[in-house]
Design an enzyme around this catalytic site. Structure first.
Site, mmCIF file in Angstrom:
data_model
loop_
_atom_site.group_PDB
_atom_site.id
_atom_site.type_symbol
_atom_site.label_atom_id
_atom_site.label_comp_id
_atom_site.label_asym_id
_atom_site.label_seq_id
_atom_site.Cartn_x
_atom_site.Cartn_y
_atom_site.Cartn_z
ATOM 1 N N ARG A 106 0.886 -1.168 0.000
ATOM 2 C CA ARG A 106 0.000 0.000 0.000
ATOM 3 C C ARG A 106 0.917 1.209 0.000
ATOM 4 N NH1 ARG A 106 -5.366 1.195 3.519
ATOM 5 N NH2 ARG A 106 -6.088 -0.252 1.922
ATOM 6 N N HIS A 133 -7.471 0.961 -6.287
ATOM 7 C CA HIS A 133 -7.553 0.038 -5.141
ATOM 8 C C HIS A 133 -8.085 -1.299 -5.672
ATOM 9 C CE1 HIS A 133 -7.704 -1.405 -1.183
ATOM 10 N NE2 HIS A 133 -8.559 -0.577 -0.611
ATOM 11 N N GLN A 136 -9.752 -4.004 -3.484
ATOM 12 C CA GLN A 136 -11.110 -3.588 -3.096
ATOM 13 C C GLN A 136 -12.092 -3.943 -4.221
ATOM 14 O OE1 GLN A 136 -12.013 -1.798 -0.065
ATOM 15 N NE2 GLN A 136 -14.020 -2.434 -0.742
ATOM 16 N N ASP A 246 -18.116 6.554 -0.621
ATOM 17 C CA ASP A 246 -16.807 6.560 0.043
ATOM 18 C C ASP A 246 -16.698 7.907 0.763
ATOM 19 O OD1 ASP A 246 -14.173 6.004 0.777
ATOM 20 O OD2 ASP A 246 -13.352 6.102 -1.251
ATOM 21 N N CYS A 288 -16.663 0.946 0.871
ATOM 22 C CA CYS A 288 -15.378 0.258 1.058
ATOM 23 C C CYS A 288 -14.966 0.246 2.533
ATOM 24 C CB CYS A 288 -14.305 0.933 0.213
ATOM 25 S SG CYS A 288 -14.211 2.716 0.469
ATOM 26 N N ARG A 317 -13.238 -8.965 1.403
ATOM 27 C CA ARG A 317 -11.853 -8.566 1.102
ATOM 28 C C ARG A 317 -10.940 -9.773 1.301
ATOM 29 N NH1 ARG A 317 -10.088 -3.589 1.608
ATOM 30 N NH2 ARG A 317 -8.419 -4.444 0.339
HETATM 31 N N1 CP Z 1 -11.247 -0.500 2.439
HETATM 32 C C1 CP Z 1 -9.970 -0.520 2.896
HETATM 33 O O1 CP Z 1 -8.997 -0.594 2.138
HETATM 34 O O2 CP Z 1 -9.865 -0.489 4.246
HETATM 35 P P1 CP Z 1 -8.502 -0.310 5.047
HETATM 36 O O3 CP Z 1 -7.953 1.061 4.695
HETATM 37 O O4 CP Z 1 -8.879 -0.422 6.493
HETATM 38 O O5 CP Z 1 -7.536 -1.381 4.613
#
Ligand code: CP
Length: 359
Positions: A106, A133, A136, A246, A288, A317
């Site tokens: 990330r 993402h 996701q 979001d 998300c 996820r």
């Molecule tokens: N939706 C998501 O990526 O959550 P986190 O940031 O908690 O990993």
């Protein structure tokens, strides 16, 4: 097209490849949840997890998915490993690729996860960048596939994203257009995907970025039969099967205060039960997460047991990430000859399909 080594962007994959990974994820979900059978497809394998940003769902999903598959995950938080500082990104990637079996990252800048993938001999999975993402997207697609309206295929469905053109919104445009769905962004001018609103750069660079995003979506639609509508007219969400939102408060170094975002988005773009019913009497809510309750969505929608899918979406996820890891990393043979579980045929069929697509 052979399955790519890395999972950086779903646009690098075909619809068939993405659906094959989802099928594997659903088969493993059933094996584990129904039968308590854990397919050790990555026995003794190690995943390295680089996080330059905080995370709850993504970190826990990757780490526990690796345990479920018989492997191990290591967490590297901000400032704990070299990443493009004294040591070049290419050198770090080369070393990590020789020590690990699979990596995820990330990152603050998309080019860093691309650089890791280019320099590493093992698969690299994008755990979110400022651009997209994709894991996701996989959890969201799995959730929609499990909750298709009666008589509809995924290609017949509409997803309406409400609000800001975050990277999750952009990612949803990618996956919906790839699947041949109808994708809507209902959001204010200046915060639409086509504006490239969250891209760091001059207004001209943002406009060029927005144009590039739309070209990707439109290319997908040409291949899949999908459609895209970007609008600030609520009429555009009518008939949506899935209503998604979001946070409003921006991303990374583009963050603004919540209050200024409230001026732009509230109340027109807040997901309420009235908005859900305007979309359709059976529309389902998705997010998300994390959510800012009372801003982009109200409690009544988020906690509605019939309309809200956001909790199963969070769980998915892990189920989809488990499949991504098993699909991309070098697998251990599945020694389940003497084990009886109800998803056995589905799991073997899904693995066979992945192998065919990797050939
Ligand atoms: N939706 C998501 O990526 O959550 P986190 O940031 O908690 O990993």
């Amino acid at each position: 097209m052979a399955m790519p080594k890395d999972f950086i962007d779903t646009n690098d994959f075909t619809k068939e490849q993405i659906l094959a990974i989802e099928d594997l994820g659903l088969a493993m979900k059933k094996a584990i949840k129904v039968d308590g059978y854990y397919p050790h497809l990555l026995r003794n394998k190690s995943l390295g997890m680089i996080f330059q940003q905080v995370s709850t769902r993504t970190r826990i999903s990757f780490e526990t998915a690796m345990t479920d598959l018989g492997g191990h995950a290591q967490f590297y938080g901000p400032g704990t490993i070299q990443l493009g500082g004294h040591e070049s990104l290419g050198d770090t990637a080369r070393v990590m690729g020789s020590l690990l079996d699979v990596m995820m990252a990330r990152v603050n800048r998309h080019k860093d996860v691309e650089g890791l993938a280019a320099g590493s001999a093992v698969p690299v999975i994008n755990g979110m960048s400022e651009f997209n993402h994709p894991t996701q997207e996989m959890g969201d697609l799995m959730t929609m596939l499990e909750n298709l309206p009666e008589g509809k295929r995924i290609e017949d469905c509409t997803l309406a994203f409400i609000g800001d053109a975050t990277q999750v919104c952009v990612s949803l445009m990618f996956i919906c257009s790839k699947m041949g769905m109808h994708f809507v962004q209902f959001g204010p001018k200046g915060h639409q995907i086509s504006d490239g609103a969250l891209h760091v750069g001059t207004p001209e660079e943002r406009a060029a970025f927005g144009k590039r995003l739309m070209e990707i979506g439109e290319k997908n639609c040409k291949e899949s039969g999908g459609t895209i509508v970007i609008s600030d007219d609520i009429e555009s969400i009518k008939g949506a099967d899935f209503v998604y939102t979001d946070v409003w408060y921006g991303l990374y170094d583009q963050e603004e205060s919540g209050a200024s975002y409230m001026d732009v988005f509230y109340p027109k773009y807040q997901v309420t039960m009235d908005m859900m019913n305007y979309a359709g009497p059976n529309s389902k809510f998705m997010h998300c997460l994390p959510a800012t309750r009372g801003e982009e969505v109200v409690d009544e929608v988020m906690d509605d047991p019939e309309r809200s899918l956001c909790w199963v979406e969070a769980e998915n996820r892990k189920h989809s990430i488990r499949a991504l890891l098993a699909a991309l990393a070098k697998r251990t043979p599945l020694n389940d000859e003497d084990v009886d579980y109800s998803a056995k045929a589905e799991l073997h069929a899904a693995l066979k399909k992945i192998e065919e697509l990797q050939a």
